[in-house]
Scaffold this motif. Sequence first.
Motif, PDB file in Angstrom:
ATOM      1  N   LEU A   1       0.957  -1.204  -0.227  1.00 15.59           N
ATOM      2  CA  LEU A   1      -0.131  -0.042   0.292  1.00 15.59           C
ATOM      3  C   LEU A   1       0.895   1.285  -0.148  1.00 15.59           C
ATOM      4  O   LEU A   1       1.806   1.840   0.997  1.00 15.59           O
TER       5      LEU A   1
ATOM      6  N   ILE B   1      -8.621   5.583   2.881  1.00 18.64           N
ATOM      7  CA  ILE B   1      -9.975   4.940   2.739  1.00 18.64           C
ATOM      8  C   ILE B   1     -10.722   5.173   2.307  1.00 18.64           C
ATOM      9  O   ILE B   1     -12.193   4.186   2.411  1.00 18.64           O
ATOM     10  N   GLY B   2     -10.886   6.034   1.649  1.00 24.99           N
ATOM     11  CA  GLY B   2     -11.651   6.473   0.611  1.00 24.99           C
ATOM     12  C   GLY B   2     -12.862   7.856   0.923  1.00 24.99           C
ATOM     13  O   GLY B   2     -13.208   7.892  -0.081  1.00 24.99           O
TER      14      GLY B   2
ATOM     15  N   LEU C   1      -6.191   3.484  -5.925  1.00 27.67           N
ATOM     16  CA  LEU C   1      -7.391   3.294  -6.110  1.00 27.67           C
ATOM     17  C   LEU C   1      -8.368   4.229  -5.678  1.00 27.67           C
ATOM     18  O   LEU C   1      -8.377   5.629  -5.544  1.00 27.67           O
TER      19      LEU C   1
ATOM     20  N   SER D   1     -14.176   7.451  -3.806  1.00 21.88           N
ATOM     21  CA  SER D   1     -14.355   6.726  -2.665  1.00 21.88           C
ATOM     22  C   SER D   1     -14.670   5.078  -2.277  1.00 21.88           C
ATOM     23  O   SER D   1     -14.489   4.771  -1.535  1.00 21.88           O
ATOM     24  N   SER D   2     -15.106   4.134  -3.382  1.00 20.50           N
ATOM     25  CA  SER D   2     -15.067   2.718  -2.823  1.00 20.50           C
ATOM     26  C   SER D   2     -13.895   1.859  -2.813  1.00 20.50           C
ATOM     27  O   SER D   2     -12.626   1.905  -3.112  1.00 20.50           O
ATOM     28  N   ARG D   3     -14.356   1.375  -1.465  1.00 23.83           N
ATOM     29  CA  ARG D   3     -12.913   0.607  -1.306  1.00 23.83           C
ATOM     30  C   ARG D   3     -13.900  -0.892  -1.293  1.00 23.83           C
ATOM     31  O   ARG D   3     -14.507  -1.388  -0.333  1.00 23.83           O
TER      32      ARG D   3
ATOM     33  N   ASP E   1      -9.798  -5.758   0.601  1.00 20.64           N
ATOM     34  CA  ASP E   1      -8.442  -4.356   0.331  1.00 20.64           C
ATOM     35  C   ASP E   1      -8.232  -3.441   1.181  1.00 20.64           C
ATOM     36  O   ASP E   1      -7.201  -4.135   1.706  1.00 20.64           O
ATOM     37  N   LEU E   2      -9.397  -2.823   2.347  1.00 19.01           N
ATOM     38  CA  LEU E   2      -8.785  -2.527   3.258  1.00 19.01           C
ATOM     39  C   LEU E   2      -9.935  -2.495   4.221  1.00 19.01           C
ATOM     40  O   LEU E   2     -11.118  -2.427   3.477  1.00 19.01           O
ATOM     41  N   ARG E   3      -9.158  -2.350   5.521  1.00 20.41           N
ATOM     42  CA  ARG E   3      -9.975  -2.216   6.985  1.00 20.41           C
ATOM     43  C   ARG E   3     -10.131  -1.290   7.182  1.00 20.41           C
ATOM     44  O   ARG E   3      -8.274  -1.094   7.913  1.00 20.41           O
ATOM     45  N   TYR E   4     -10.794  -1.013   8.212  1.00 25.52           N
ATOM     46  CA  TYR E   4     -10.143   0.491   9.354  1.00 25.52           C
ATOM     47  C   TYR E   4     -11.653   0.679  10.791  1.00 25.52           C
ATOM     48  O   TYR E   4     -12.627   0.021  10.510  1.00 25.52           O
TER      49      TYR E   4
ATOM     50  N   SER F   1      -8.505  -9.350   5.065  1.00 28.22           N
ATOM     51  CA  SER F   1      -8.190  -7.861   3.518  1.00 28.22           C
ATOM     52  C   SER F   1      -6.550  -7.759   3.990  1.00 28.22           C
ATOM     53  O   SER F   1      -5.916  -8.213   4.999  1.00 28.22           O
TER      54      SER F   1
END
Length: 219
Positions: free
Chosen positions: A5, A51-52, A68, A71-73, A77-80, A143
Amino acid sequence: MNHILEVDGVMLSFGINRILQNVYLKCTTGNVTGLLGRNGCGKSCLMKIIIGDPLTEEKSIRINGKSLLGSSRLPEDLRYLPQHNFVPDSLSLERIFDDFEIDIEAFIESFPEFEQYRGMKMAHLSGGVKRILELYLVLKSKSKFVILDEPFSHIMPVHVDTIKNLILEEKSNKGILVSDHLYEHIMQISDEVYMIKNGRTFPIKSVEELHENGYVRLW
């Protein structure tokens, strides 16, 4: 498979105040990447941008070299983990673990006192209990990367070492970006650390460097 990333070209202003400028950081599978800085320096803003959150159009966020956009994640791929609670109060622990496809028995093995909450809903749990639960869910999710904003906040000291060990165990499965005002924990678990100062990021190698940059006092 290892993943990378990368974040750069981030520019963020609120009115005449420049918060972030030409930020760069990298997070990879197998590493914990720490992010430090004084309150208001833009740490949470940077995490939200990754994260978008559409705070700014001036940014480049890439996973394995692929941008990326928008705003789409994807969760894969990613967790927040935000600073606020995000799991609905109406759900029970068992339902939450089913939804996230995470083994509740492994969770209770790490935190045995949670056995008493197994059938309870989130609404009946304390803030600290909720924090541990949500941190575990994000950390253990399938993820490529997880982003943890203040994971040690509102956590009883007795659980901090357990959480740090879980982070160190899980980094073999994903890249982990973590920020917290309890900088000692960040320095202990991170393979590399970035500090934000005057809107820019730069690498930090020691607590002494944090002191030299006015972040901590050593006396």
